[in-house]
Design a protein around this motif. Structure first.
Motif, PDB file in Angstrom:
ATOM      1  N   PHE A 155       3.320  14.175  -6.616  1.00 35.69           N
ATOM      2  CA  PHE A 155       3.699  12.912  -5.978  1.00 35.69           C
ATOM      3  C   PHE A 155       2.701  11.797  -6.286  1.00 35.69           C
ATOM      4  O   PHE A 155       1.852  11.438  -5.468  1.00 35.69           O
ATOM      5  N   SER A 156       2.855  11.215  -7.459  1.00 30.70           N
ATOM      6  CA  SER A 156       1.931  10.169  -7.906  1.00 30.70           C
ATOM      7  C   SER A 156       2.067   8.877  -7.100  1.00 30.70           C
ATOM      8  O   SER A 156       1.154   8.053  -7.080  1.00 30.70           O
ATOM      9  N   ARG A 157       3.200   8.691  -6.419  1.00 31.82           N
ATOM     10  CA  ARG A 157       3.369   7.491  -5.596  1.00 31.82           C
ATOM     11  C   ARG A 157       2.370   7.455  -4.447  1.00 31.82           C
ATOM     12  O   ARG A 157       2.002   6.381  -3.960  1.00 31.82           O
ATOM     13  N   ASP A 158       1.910   8.643  -4.020  1.00 27.77           N
ATOM     14  CA  ASP A 158       0.983   8.704  -2.882  1.00 27.77           C
ATOM     15  C   ASP A 158      -0.388   8.132  -3.208  1.00 27.77           C
ATOM     16  O   ASP A 158      -1.080   7.629  -2.319  1.00 27.77           O
ATOM     17  N   ILE A 159      -0.799   8.227  -4.466  1.00 25.29           N
ATOM     18  CA  ILE A 159      -2.204   7.940  -4.772  1.00 25.29           C
ATOM     19  C   ILE A 159      -2.480   6.491  -5.158  1.00 25.29           C
ATOM     20  O   ILE A 159      -3.618   6.041  -5.110  1.00 25.29           O
ATOM     21  N   ALA A 160      -1.429   5.767  -5.542  1.00 23.98           N
ATOM     22  CA  ALA A 160      -1.613   4.367  -5.915  1.00 23.98           C
ATOM     23  C   ALA A 160      -0.251   3.687  -5.989  1.00 23.98           C
ATOM     24  O   ALA A 160       0.779   4.348  -6.101  1.00 23.98           O
ATOM     25  N   PHE A 161      -0.260   2.361  -5.937  1.00 24.20           N
ATOM     26  CA  PHE A 161       0.983   1.610  -6.087  1.00 24.20           C
ATOM     27  C   PHE A 161       0.646   0.218  -6.601  1.00 24.20           C
ATOM     28  O   PHE A 161      -0.487  -0.256  -6.462  1.00 24.20           O
ATOM     29  N   VAL A 162       1.634  -0.410  -7.230  1.00 21.29           N
ATOM     30  CA  VAL A 162       1.443  -1.730  -7.829  1.00 21.29           C
ATOM     31  C   VAL A 162       2.259  -2.760  -7.063  1.00 21.29           C
ATOM     32  O   VAL A 162       3.434  -2.545  -6.755  1.00 21.29           O
TER      33      VAL A 162
END
Length: 309
Positions: A90-97
């Motif tokens: 779940f890469s959305r958990d670690i950063a967002f733009v």
């Protein structure tokens, strides 16, 4: 031979513009089935206890199917460095733009090393475009949705916040993002947190998501405050809302992913939703993702969009 080094010029102003570059998580070396006390969410715990927790080989296959859809639509895909026995789906958990800024999330301490696994991507982003919020700001990308002039944020601000492992974004995060993006209108929503997987809205994208053509997917019971739910209905228009049931929220119907205003990636078993999307004129890329959904996350959760046109 000289290696050509280029920088990524981030741009994400909404959930549906044509996607050009994304970080897609990985299920490789995600480790053994967690112990019950290691579960981050009630749905994972449910499957751990039932002996139905997903196998790595099945999740790898599902994520490769997602990657193939991105390739089909000419999207540049980055993957995390594989860490041994670490769940990096779940890469959305670690950063967002948001706009031209990448915000690194203050996630659960056990998951901090996941950020180290995307340093090869962060190195392509100008240093001034990366924001690390202070420690008191708790935020995860599943709770944050840029939407043109707005930023929608899912939160939980009750006094028992610290007692809920499912409470991921606090009031300090809403205030912080408001200050970082003063030109945007911030709209926050109190989410229902529960140890019951069929009631728990882990993130905002577990009960709501805007899609192309002015439409949105929504589940009323994911919101603690009815007026905030109604604001979304009024904002998009009742005729543009696909209202999902409690069981459909549990299956993660709202956690589809838009590659463009016309193209949506969805789980192939979401029959009622997929029929409706096609009736609205969307191109629906149907893939298998039901094993990954056992961890209370799906397609949007697996992605970190970097550039949209």
């Amino acid at each position: 031979m000289f290696q050509i080094f280029y920088m990524l010029h981030l741009n994400v102003t909404d959930e549906t513009s044509v996607l050009k570059a994304v970080v897609l998580g990985t299920a490789e070396s995600c480790g053994p089935t967690p112990k019950p006390e290691e579960a981050y969410d009630p749905k994972s715990l449910e499957h751990i206890l039932a002996g139905t927790y997903p196998l790595e080989k099945d999740m790898v296959l599902e994520m490769e199917g997602f990657a193939a859809v991105f390739k089909k639509h000419n999207v540049t895909v980055y993957r995390p460095e594989v860490l041994k026995d670490c769940n990096q789906i779940f890469s959305r958990d670690i950063a967002f733009v948001i706009g031209s800024k990448l915000i690194l999330a203050n996630i659960l301490p056990d998951r901090e090393k996941e950020i180290d696994a995307i340093l090869h991507v962060l190195d392509k982003i100008p240093e001034e475009s990366i924001i690390r919020p202070p420690e008191e700001v708790h935020v995860e990308g599943g709770d944050v949705m840029p939407w043109k002039d707005y930023i929608f944020i899912g939160t939980y601000t009750a006094k028992d916040y610290s007692e809920h492992i499912t409470a991921r974004t606090n009031k300090a995060a809403v205030d912080y993002i408001s200050k970082q993006f003063p030109e945007k209108t911030i709209k926050s929503f109190e989410l229902r947190k529960s140890k019951n997987a069929k009631e728990n809205a882990l993130h905002l994208d577990c009960c709501f998501q805007p899609i192309g053509k002015g439409k949105a997917i929504l589940h009323k019971n994911g919101f603690l405050v009815e007026e905030e739910y109604q604001w979304l209905v009024d904002f998009f228009g009742e005729e543009n809302i696909f209202e999902i049931t409690a069981d459909e929220m549990y299956q993660m119907f709202s956690n589809v992913f838009s590659i463009s205003p016309e193209v949506i990636v969805s789980e192939k078993s979401f029959v009622r939703l997929n029929i409706w999307l096609k009736e609205q004129g969307f191109i629906v890329e149907e893939i298998a993702y039901s094993e990954i959904s056992k961890q209370e996350g799906l397609l949007r959760c697996s992605t970190l969009p970097l550039i949209r046109e």
